[in-house]
Design an enzyme around this catalytic site. Structure first.
Site, PDB file in Angstrom:
ATOM      1  CD  GLU A 153      -5.853   4.117  -3.177  1.00 46.16           C
ATOM      2  OE1 GLU A 153      -5.830   5.188  -2.524  1.00 46.16           O
ATOM      3  OE2 GLU A 153      -6.832   3.369  -3.172  1.00 46.16           O
ATOM      4  CB  VAL A 185      -0.937   0.021   1.222  1.00 42.52           C
ATOM      5  CG1 VAL A 185      -1.736   1.323   1.256  1.00 42.52           C
ATOM      6  CG2 VAL A 185      -1.877  -1.179   1.183  1.00 42.52           C
ATOM      7  N   GLY A 193     -10.608   1.490  -1.002  1.00 39.24           N
ATOM      8  CA  GLY A 193      -9.196   1.522  -1.363  1.00 39.24           C
ATOM      9  C   GLY A 193      -8.388   0.690  -0.390  1.00 39.24           C
ATOM     10  CD  GLU A 194      -7.985   1.147   4.237  1.00 35.95           C
ATOM     11  OE1 GLU A 194      -7.995  -0.040   4.647  1.00 35.95           O
ATOM     12  OE2 GLU A 194      -8.461   2.089   4.891  1.00 35.95           O
ATOM     13  N   GLY A 195      -6.234  -1.372  -0.872  1.00 40.75           N
ATOM     14  CA  GLY A 195      -5.930  -2.728  -1.310  1.00 40.75           C
ATOM     15  C   GLY A 195      -6.932  -3.753  -0.830  1.00 40.75           C
TER      16      GLY A 195
END
Length: 340
Positions: free
Chosen positions: A165, A73, A307-309
């Site tokens: 991200e 990330v 997000g964050e993966g």
């Protein structure tokens, strides 16, 4: 690092499609033959079968396994926030990075469940990029540095790479990248991100339109689009994608922002993303449109927009299941079942 990295200049990106490893058709064919021999009707496991075959083609073996799943990330801050496109202050980026390190975010929990080794990389959070309505977001040196840092973060021993991200303002950056890469009105790509209301979304689209007008000359040049409109975490994602390709590691892309980060590579050559799997189709309005433009069929559709993966980490569970069936099921001959 592989022989291809670090890159000395962004111009070197144009030569990579011809130099990077390609899909191993022989390994994929052997995996396809194995699928046809397993104790099930042909095609009955649907996408699980094609995921296993694609893993075989990129890993270069008919019986691929996931011994190590790496999740990266990348976090960055953006000058475009000066235009008031973000409902939360930029300090939240660093605060969330601290939360990741403390194990308190959604991505920490999902990686723990699906078995991914998570690393969070903060990219110069105290130095935001420039406001792309006023100037290019990055210099070439800044973009190249972030790209090479992303490439250096990839573990060549991994069997699959998950990318995510974090960065306040990066949904605006993602929409700008998507519009620059694939055309259309900014409003076609712009969504609420971390919670903008209708007026906020309209404002984001207007800001993006100003940026695209200022930098109209970058059209068709993927490296220039990334430098002019992107951020450090977008450049790092591009570097990680390319390094993974050099190592023959398949990549699970996360949502809209992560996929938009990869879009400049698609402009350079769509083949640069052949090893990338779209983990999911998210709730951000531009995501489905972006996946269609990049001809990526998502594995999941769960209305995610965090997000964050997180979507990539969830898709890892299905990928593990696909390989467990591929490698562990009996063949018709082994099971003594008639009809194989």
């Amino acid at each position: 690092m592989t022989e291809h990295f670090p890159l000395a200049a962004l111009a070197d990106l144009a030569a990579l499609p011809a130099r990077l490893p390609r899909y191993d058709e022989e390994a994929a064919r052997a995996a396809r033959d194995r699928q046809a021999s397993l104790t099930k009707p042909p095609g009955s496991l649907g996408r699980l079968e094609t995921l296993a075959i694609d893993m075989a083609g990129w890993r270069g073996t008919s019986r691929p396994q996931i011994r190590k799943a790496q999740a990266l990330v990348f976090a960055g801050n953006h000058g475009i926030c000066a235009q008031g496109v973000n409902p939360f202050p930029q300090e939240v980026t660093a605060q969330m990075v601290a939360n990741f390190h403390a194990g308190g975010a959604a991505i920490n929990q999902i990686c723990a469940v699906t078995g991914a080794d998570l690393t969070v990389i903060a990219l110069d959070l105290d130095h935001a990029t420039q406001d792309f309505t006023q100037s290019p977001a990055m210099t070439e040196a800044d973009c190249l540095d972030a790209l090479n840092r992303g490439a250096a973060a990839v573990d060549g021993a991994a069997d699959v790479l998950l990318l995510g991200e974090m960065g306040i303002g990066n949904s605006t950056v993602a929409a700008a990248l998507a519009a620059a890469c694939f055309g259309g009105a900014p409003a076609d790509w712009t969504g609420p991100g971390t919670g903008s209301d209708a007026a906020g979304v309209a404002h984001k689209a207007q800001v993006i339109a100003r940026g695209l007008e200022r930098h109209a000359g970058v059209s068709g040049d993927g490296a220039a689009i990334l430098t002019t409109l992107g951020g450090r975490e977008q450049a790092a994602i591009c570097g990680a994608i390319l390094a993974a390709r050099a190592y023959r590691i398949p990549v699970l892309l996360d949502g809209f922002i992560c996929t938009a980060a990869a879009a400049p590579l698609h402009v350079i050559d769509p083949a640069l993303l052949d090893h990338c799997i779209a983990s999911h189709r998210g709730a951000e309005p531009g995501h489905g449109r972006l996946l269609d433009a990049m001809a990526k069929d998502p594995v999941l559709a769960l209305d995610l927009r965090l997000g964050e993966g997180t979507g990539a980490a969830l898709a890892l569970g299905l990928l593990r299941a696909a390989l467990a069936c591929h490698n562990g099921m009996a063949t018709f001959a082994e099971a003594g079942v008639t009809g194989g």
